[in-house]
Design a protein around this motif. Structure first.
Motif, PDB file in Angstrom:
ATOM      1  N   ARG A   1     -67.163 -83.553  20.518  1.00  0.00           N
ATOM      2  CA  ARG A   1     -66.024 -82.910  21.204  1.00  0.00           C
ATOM      3  C   ARG A   1     -64.710 -83.526  20.744  1.00  0.00           C
ATOM      4  NH1 ARG A   1     -70.001 -82.138  25.014  1.00  0.00           N
ATOM      5  NH2 ARG A   1     -69.879 -84.150  26.008  1.00  0.00           N
ATOM      6  N   ILE A   2     -64.688 -84.821  20.541  1.00  0.00           N
ATOM      7  CA  ILE A   2     -63.488 -85.488  20.030  1.00  0.00           C
ATOM      8  C   ILE A   2     -63.185 -85.005  18.617  1.00  0.00           C
ATOM      9  CG2 ILE A   2     -62.555 -87.721  19.280  1.00  0.00           C
ATOM     10  CD1 ILE A   2     -64.079 -88.936  21.727  1.00  0.00           C
ATOM     11  N   GLU A   3     -64.199 -84.918  17.783  1.00  0.00           N
ATOM     12  CA  GLU A   3     -64.003 -84.454  16.406  1.00  0.00           C
ATOM     13  C   GLU A   3     -63.494 -83.016  16.367  1.00  0.00           C
ATOM     14  OE1 GLU A   3     -64.094 -86.395  13.861  1.00  0.00           O
ATOM     15  OE2 GLU A   3     -65.074 -88.121  14.763  1.00  0.00           O
ATOM     16  N   MET A   4     -63.830 -82.225  17.374  1.00  0.00           N
ATOM     17  CA  MET A   4     -63.456 -80.816  17.413  1.00  0.00           C
ATOM     18  C   MET A   4     -62.057 -80.576  17.998  1.00  0.00           C
ATOM     19  SD  MET A   4     -65.963 -78.928  16.193  1.00  0.00           S
ATOM     20  CE  MET A   4     -65.577 -77.332  16.873  1.00  0.00           C
ATOM     21  N   ARG A   5     -61.371 -81.606  18.429  1.00  0.00           N
ATOM     22  CA  ARG A   5     -60.057 -81.433  19.070  1.00  0.00           C
ATOM     23  C   ARG A   5     -59.069 -80.645  18.208  1.00  0.00           C
ATOM     24  NH1 ARG A   5     -58.978 -87.376  21.713  1.00  0.00           N
ATOM     25  NH2 ARG A   5     -60.388 -87.120  23.489  1.00  0.00           N
ATOM     26  N   ALA A   6     -59.004 -80.939  16.940  1.00  0.00           N
ATOM     27  CA  ALA A   6     -58.046 -80.242  16.066  1.00  0.00           C
ATOM     28  C   ALA A   6     -58.375 -78.763  15.973  1.00  0.00           C
ATOM     29  CB  ALA A   6     -58.032 -80.872  14.680  1.00  0.00           C
ATOM     30  N   VAL A   7     -59.648 -78.425  15.946  1.00  0.00           N
ATOM     31  CA  VAL A   7     -60.048 -77.017  15.880  1.00  0.00           C
ATOM     32  C   VAL A   7     -59.663 -76.309  17.172  1.00  0.00           C
ATOM     33  CG1 VAL A   7     -62.021 -75.447  15.663  1.00  0.00           C
ATOM     34  CG2 VAL A   7     -61.914 -77.523  14.266  1.00  0.00           C
ATOM     35  N   ARG A   8     -59.900 -76.955  18.316  1.00  0.00           N
ATOM     36  CA  ARG A   8     -59.512 -76.361  19.600  1.00  0.00           C
ATOM     37  C   ARG A   8     -58.006 -76.181  19.678  1.00  0.00           C
ATOM     38  NH1 ARG A   8     -63.357 -79.895  21.516  1.00  0.00           N
ATOM     39  NH2 ARG A   8     -61.819 -81.263  22.465  1.00  0.00           N
ATOM     40  N   ALA A   9     -57.253 -77.158  19.193  1.00  0.00           N
ATOM     41  CA  ALA A   9     -55.788 -77.053  19.206  1.00  0.00           C
ATOM     42  C   ALA A   9     -55.328 -75.885  18.336  1.00  0.00           C
ATOM     43  CB  ALA A   9     -55.159 -78.355  18.729  1.00  0.00           C
ATOM     44  N   ALA A  10     -55.965 -75.698  17.195  1.00  0.00           N
ATOM     45  CA  ALA A  10     -55.597 -74.578  16.314  1.00  0.00           C
ATOM     46  C   ALA A  10     -55.882 -73.245  16.994  1.00  0.00           C
ATOM     47  CB  ALA A  10     -56.361 -74.674  15.002  1.00  0.00           C
ATOM     48  N   ARG A  11     -56.988 -73.167  17.733  1.00  0.00           N
ATOM     49  CA  ARG A  11     -57.300 -71.924  18.464  1.00  0.00           C
ATOM     50  C   ARG A  11     -56.250 -71.636  19.527  1.00  0.00           C
ATOM     51  NH1 ARG A  11     -63.546 -72.726  19.505  1.00  0.00           N
ATOM     52  NH2 ARG A  11     -64.368 -71.677  17.677  1.00  0.00           N
ATOM     53  N   VAL A  12     -55.873 -72.653  20.274  1.00  0.00           N
ATOM     54  CA  VAL A  12     -54.861 -72.477  21.325  1.00  0.00           C
ATOM     55  C   VAL A  12     -53.553 -72.036  20.702  1.00  0.00           C
ATOM     56  CG1 VAL A  12     -53.458 -73.731  23.021  1.00  0.00           C
ATOM     57  CG2 VAL A  12     -55.936 -74.066  22.950  1.00  0.00           C
ATOM     58  N   ARG A  13     -53.196 -72.676  19.625  1.00  0.00           N
ATOM     59  CA  ARG A  13     -51.952 -72.330  18.938  1.00  0.00           C
ATOM     60  C   ARG A  13     -51.998 -70.891  18.426  1.00  0.00           C
ATOM     61  NH1 ARG A  13     -49.858 -75.852  14.007  1.00  0.00           N
ATOM     62  NH2 ARG A  13     -50.110 -74.018  12.729  1.00  0.00           N
ATOM     63  N   ALA A  14     -53.128 -70.487  17.882  1.00  0.00           N
ATOM     64  CA  ALA A  14     -53.264 -69.118  17.374  1.00  0.00           C
ATOM     65  C   ALA A  14     -53.178 -68.105  18.517  1.00  0.00           C
ATOM     66  CB  ALA A  14     -54.577 -68.963  16.623  1.00  0.00           C
ATOM     67  N   ARG A  15     -53.793 -68.421  19.658  1.00  0.00           N
ATOM     68  CA  ARG A  15     -53.750 -67.515  20.812  1.00  0.00           C
ATOM     69  C   ARG A  15     -52.349 -67.412  21.399  1.00  0.00           C
ATOM     70  NH1 ARG A  15     -57.882 -70.047  24.230  1.00  0.00           N
ATOM     71  NH2 ARG A  15     -59.035 -70.767  22.464  1.00  0.00           N
ATOM     72  N   SER A  16     -51.579 -68.470  21.272  1.00  0.00           N
ATOM     73  CA  SER A  16     -50.230 -68.453  21.853  1.00  0.00           C
ATOM     74  C   SER A  16     -49.259 -67.645  21.009  1.00  0.00           C
ATOM     75  CB  SER A  16     -49.707 -69.883  22.009  1.00  0.00           C
ATOM     76  OG  SER A  16     -49.392 -70.427  20.745  1.00  0.00           O
ATOM     77  N   GLY A  17     -49.685 -67.319  19.789  1.00  0.00           N
ATOM     78  CA  GLY A  17     -48.819 -66.539  18.915  1.00  0.00           C
ATOM     79  C   GLY A  17     -47.874 -67.384  18.098  1.00  0.00           C
ATOM     80  N   TRP A  18     -47.903 -68.693  18.272  1.00  0.00           N
ATOM     81  CA  TRP A  18     -47.029 -69.554  17.488  1.00  0.00           C
ATOM     82  C   TRP A  18     -47.758 -69.993  16.253  1.00  0.00           C
ATOM     83  CZ3 TRP A  18     -46.969 -74.746  15.861  1.00  0.00           C
ATOM     84  CH2 TRP A  18     -45.756 -75.155  15.304  1.00  0.00           C
ATOM     85  N   ALA A  19     -47.263 -69.624  15.110  1.00  0.00           N
ATOM     86  CA  ALA A  19     -47.933 -69.951  13.860  1.00  0.00           C
ATOM     87  C   ALA A  19     -47.306 -71.159  13.181  1.00  0.00           C
ATOM     88  CB  ALA A  19     -47.904 -68.753  12.920  1.00  0.00           C
ATOM     89  N   GLY A  20     -46.188 -71.614  13.690  1.00  0.00           N
ATOM     90  CA  GLY A  20     -45.550 -72.774  13.096  1.00  0.00           C
ATOM     91  C   GLY A  20     -44.916 -72.473  11.752  1.00  0.00           C
ATOM     92  N   THR A  21     -44.577 -71.210  11.514  1.00  0.00           N
ATOM     93  CA  THR A  21     -44.028 -70.832  10.218  1.00  0.00           C
ATOM     94  C   THR A  21     -42.512 -70.931  10.171  1.00  0.00           C
ATOM     95  OG1 THR A  21     -43.989 -68.524  10.917  1.00  0.00           O
ATOM     96  CG2 THR A  21     -45.945 -69.272   9.725  1.00  0.00           C
ATOM     97  N   GLU A  22     -41.910 -71.159  11.303  1.00  0.00           N
ATOM     98  CA  GLU A  22     -40.460 -71.263  11.364  1.00  0.00           C
ATOM     99  C   GLU A  22     -40.012 -72.520  10.610  1.00  0.00           C
ATOM    100  OE1 GLU A  22     -38.607 -72.624  15.189  1.00  0.00           O
ATOM    101  OE2 GLU A  22     -38.056 -70.507  15.221  1.00  0.00           O
ATOM    102  N   ALA A  23     -39.128 -72.354   9.667  1.00  0.00           N
ATOM    103  CA  ALA A  23     -38.630 -73.490   8.893  1.00  0.00           C
ATOM    104  C   ALA A  23     -37.758 -74.376   9.766  1.00  0.00           C
ATOM    105  CB  ALA A  23     -37.835 -72.987   7.686  1.00  0.00           C
ATOM    106  N   PRO A  24     -37.817 -75.703   9.597  1.00  0.00           N
ATOM    107  CA  PRO A  24     -37.025 -76.607  10.433  1.00  0.00           C
ATOM    108  C   PRO A  24     -35.543 -76.270  10.438  1.00  0.00           C
ATOM    109  CG  PRO A  24     -38.567 -77.852   9.108  1.00  0.00           C
ATOM    110  CD  PRO A  24     -38.647 -76.414   8.666  1.00  0.00           C
ATOM    111  N   GLU A  25     -34.985 -75.830   9.308  1.00  0.00           N
ATOM    112  CA  GLU A  25     -33.552 -75.530   9.285  1.00  0.00           C
ATOM    113  C   GLU A  25     -33.213 -74.264  10.061  1.00  0.00           C
ATOM    114  OE1 GLU A  25     -35.555 -74.049   5.599  1.00  0.00           O
ATOM    115  OE2 GLU A  25     -35.361 -76.004   6.491  1.00  0.00           O
ATOM    116  N   ASP A  26     -34.217 -73.427  10.384  1.00  0.00           N
ATOM    117  CA  ASP A  26     -33.986 -72.209  11.156  1.00  0.00           C
ATOM    118  C   ASP A  26     -34.006 -72.470  12.658  1.00  0.00           C
ATOM    119  OD1 ASP A  26     -33.859 -70.862   8.787  1.00  0.00           O
ATOM    120  OD2 ASP A  26     -35.917 -70.101   8.889  1.00  0.00           O
ATOM    121  N   ARG A  27     -34.443 -73.637  13.048  1.00  0.00           N
ATOM    122  CA  ARG A  27     -34.524 -73.957  14.476  1.00  0.00           C
ATOM    123  C   ARG A  27     -33.162 -74.370  14.991  1.00  0.00           C
ATOM    124  NH1 ARG A  27     -39.776 -77.671  13.782  1.00  0.00           N
ATOM    125  NH2 ARG A  27     -41.175 -76.020  13.164  1.00  0.00           N
TER     126      ARG A  27
END
Length: 126
Positions: free
Chosen positions: A84-110
């Motif tokens: 379960r500890i090893e799977m944390r990153a995979v679970r986080a990626a799923r949550v992030r994908a479900r939230s609609g945030w892909a993290g594609t926004e460039a830092p200078e655009d924020r």
């Protein structure tokens, strides 16, 4: 899609071979074969939902210097917990994908945060 691939349960035969390799160095009190088979069924159930890569990493972690209990024979729950500890990153990626945030926004655009706004948001830090 990648999170789904990384979450796919491992092959049961390969998983049980890995468990066997994990348990081999530990003292065996000559447990009867019938009891050993029941024990392996318990391991199979406990690890059935985990991908092989997580089981592999959990087994290697158990035997490593990072685990203070490495000299003790693990129970199936010990390895499942580490999976379960090893799977944390995979679970986080799923949550992030479900939230609609892909993290594609460039830092200078924020929008930039002023030092004053940062100080208000994090009181006690300077």
């Amino acid at each position: 899609m990648i999170a789904a691939q990384l979450s796919r349960p491992g092959n049961p035969v390969r998983t049980m071979a890995r468990v066997g390799a994990l348990l081999t160095p530990y003292f065996d009190k000559e447990t009867p074969r019938a009891l050993r088979e029941i024990e392996m069924e318990d391991w199979a159930v406990a690890l059935a939902d985990f991908p092989y890569w997580a089981i592999e990493r959990a087994a290697k972690w158990w035997k490593s210097a990072d685990n203070p209990q490495r000299r003790k024979r693990p129970l199936e729950g010990d390895i499942a917990e580490r999976c379960r500890i090893e799977m944390r990153a995979v679970r986080a990626a799923r949550v992030r994908a479900r939230s609609g945030w892909a993290g594609t926004e460039a830092p200078e655009d924020r929008e930039r945060c002023s030092p004053e706004a940062a100080a208000r948001a994090m009181p006690g830090r300077s």
